[in-house]
Design a protein around this motif. Structure first.
Motif, short mmCIF file in Angstrom:
data_model
loop_
_atom_site.label_atom_id
_atom_site.label_comp_id
_atom_site.label_asym_id
_atom_site.label_seq_id
_atom_site.Cartn_x
_atom_site.Cartn_y
_atom_site.Cartn_z
N ASP A 89 63.36 -11.86 29.72
CA ASP A 89 62.34 -12.92 29.61
C ASP A 89 61.25 -12.52 28.62
O ASP A 89 60.82 -13.34 27.79
CB ASP A 89 61.72 -13.23 30.98
CG ASP A 89 62.68 -13.96 31.91
OD1 ASP A 89 63.71 -14.49 31.42
OD2 ASP A 89 62.42 -13.98 33.13
N ARG A 90 60.81 -11.26 28.70
CA ARG A 90 59.78 -10.79 27.75
C ARG A 90 60.31 -10.83 26.32
O ARG A 90 59.61 -11.25 25.40
CB ARG A 90 59.33 -9.37 28.10
CG ARG A 90 58.24 -9.36 29.16
CD ARG A 90 57.72 -7.96 29.38
NE ARG A 90 58.57 -7.40 30.45
CZ ARG A 90 58.85 -6.14 30.64
NH1 ARG A 90 58.35 -5.23 29.86
NH2 ARG A 90 59.62 -5.76 31.62
N CYS A 91 61.55 -10.38 26.13
CA CYS A 91 62.14 -10.39 24.78
C CYS A 91 62.32 -11.82 24.28
O CYS A 91 62.08 -12.09 23.09
CB CYS A 91 63.48 -9.65 24.80
SG CYS A 91 63.30 -7.85 24.98
N ARG A 92 62.74 -12.74 25.14
CA ARG A 92 62.87 -14.14 24.72
C ARG A 92 61.53 -14.70 24.25
O ARG A 92 61.46 -15.38 23.24
CB ARG A 92 63.39 -14.98 25.89
CG ARG A 92 64.87 -14.94 26.07
CD ARG A 92 65.32 -16.02 27.08
NE ARG A 92 66.67 -15.75 27.47
CZ ARG A 92 67.03 -15.12 28.59
NH1 ARG A 92 66.11 -14.72 29.44
NH2 ARG A 92 68.29 -14.90 28.86
N THR A 93 60.48 -14.40 25.01
CA THR A 93 59.14 -14.87 24.64
C THR A 93 58.75 -14.31 23.28
O THR A 93 58.24 -15.05 22.42
CB THR A 93 58.11 -14.43 25.71
OG1 THR A 93 58.50 -14.99 26.97
CG2 THR A 93 56.71 -14.90 25.36
N ASP A 94 59.01 -13.03 23.05
CA ASP A 94 58.69 -12.41 21.77
C ASP A 94 59.49 -13.06 20.64
O ASP A 94 58.95 -13.34 19.56
CB ASP A 94 58.98 -10.91 21.81
CG ASP A 94 58.04 -10.15 22.74
OD1 ASP A 94 57.00 -10.73 23.16
OD2 ASP A 94 58.35 -8.98 23.06
N VAL A 95 60.79 -13.29 20.88
CA VAL A 95 61.65 -13.88 19.85
C VAL A 95 61.19 -15.31 19.53
O VAL A 95 61.11 -15.70 18.36
CB VAL A 95 63.14 -13.85 20.27
CG1 VAL A 95 63.98 -14.76 19.41
CG2 VAL A 95 63.66 -12.43 20.22
N VAL A 96 60.86 -16.09 20.54
CA VAL A 96 60.40 -17.46 20.31
C VAL A 96 59.14 -17.46 19.46
O VAL A 96 59.01 -18.24 18.51
CB VAL A 96 60.17 -18.21 21.66
CG1 VAL A 96 59.39 -19.49 21.47
CG2 VAL A 96 61.50 -18.49 22.34
N LYS A 97 58.22 -16.56 19.74
CA LYS A 97 56.99 -16.48 18.94
C LYS A 97 57.31 -16.11 17.50
O LYS A 97 56.81 -16.73 16.55
CB LYS A 97 56.02 -15.45 19.55
CG LYS A 97 54.69 -15.38 18.81
CD LYS A 97 53.83 -14.27 19.33
CE LYS A 97 52.51 -14.15 18.62
NZ LYS A 97 52.52 -14.27 17.19
#
Length: 183
Positions: A89-97
């Motif tokens: 979830d943290r990595c997805r958030t970073d990738v989306v940003k």
């Protein structure tokens, strides 16, 4: 005259202890001996009950997931999956940003290309070289939109594994405690 010493009942101490229990070596009067035997009989009934309960457990087929060791493995699995989900979830958030930031940069580049194409079209100031350049620039933007060159997802091989591996060993708990204390 020698007097015979009378051994009193161990339990009531009133009557003479005429019967000796072979198990506990206590001397009882007849009434207390009968009570002692009844107590022993009740204890035996409890032992037989515990025996029968254990026999049922031993004869019961193993059911998946009911043994405490299997539950321990299931808990480890759940905790590990939870850790993975949190990190994902943290990595997805970073990738989306990062993708959004990259997209904003691509939009700026796209506007510049659009303005150049419009100006060249209205002025009729273009040739084959311009067309090839614009199609190449548009393709590069499209490729960059699909797979940004500045964003990568990779395994951090410098970090030790943060999910602890479990192992199954055969042996007694006491043996494991002795082995652990030597470490």
């Amino acid at each position: 005259m020698a007097t015979a010493s009378i051994v009193r009942c161990t339990k009531c101490a009133k009557n003479a202890g005429t019967i000796t229990c072979e198990g506990c070596s206590a001397k009882f009067c007849r009434r207390c001996f009968d009570n002692h035997r009844q107590d022993l009989s009740k204890e035996l009934d409890n032992i037989v009950y515990e025996h029968d309960m254990l026999k049922q457990e031993l004869e019961k087929p193993n059911e998946n997931g009911t043994h405490p060791l299997l539950k321990q493995i299931d808990n480890w699995r759940k905790e590990s999956i939870d850790k993975i989900n949190q990190l994902a979830d943290r990595c997805r958030t970073d990738v989306v940003k990062l993708i959004d930031d990259n997209k904003n940069q691509l939009v700026d580049r796209f506007r510049k290309i659009t303005n150049t194409i419009r100006d060249s079209r209205s002025d009729e100031n273009y040739d084959d070289r311009h067309l090839k350049m614009w199609i190449t620039q548009l393709k590069e933007l499209k490729d960059e939109l699909i797979k940004p060159s500045n964003v990568h997802v990779e395994v951090d091989k410098q970090q030790p594994s943060w999910i602890q591996k479990i192992i199954v060993r055969e042996g007694s708990h006491q043996q494991e405690e002795v082995n652990d204390s030597k470490l």
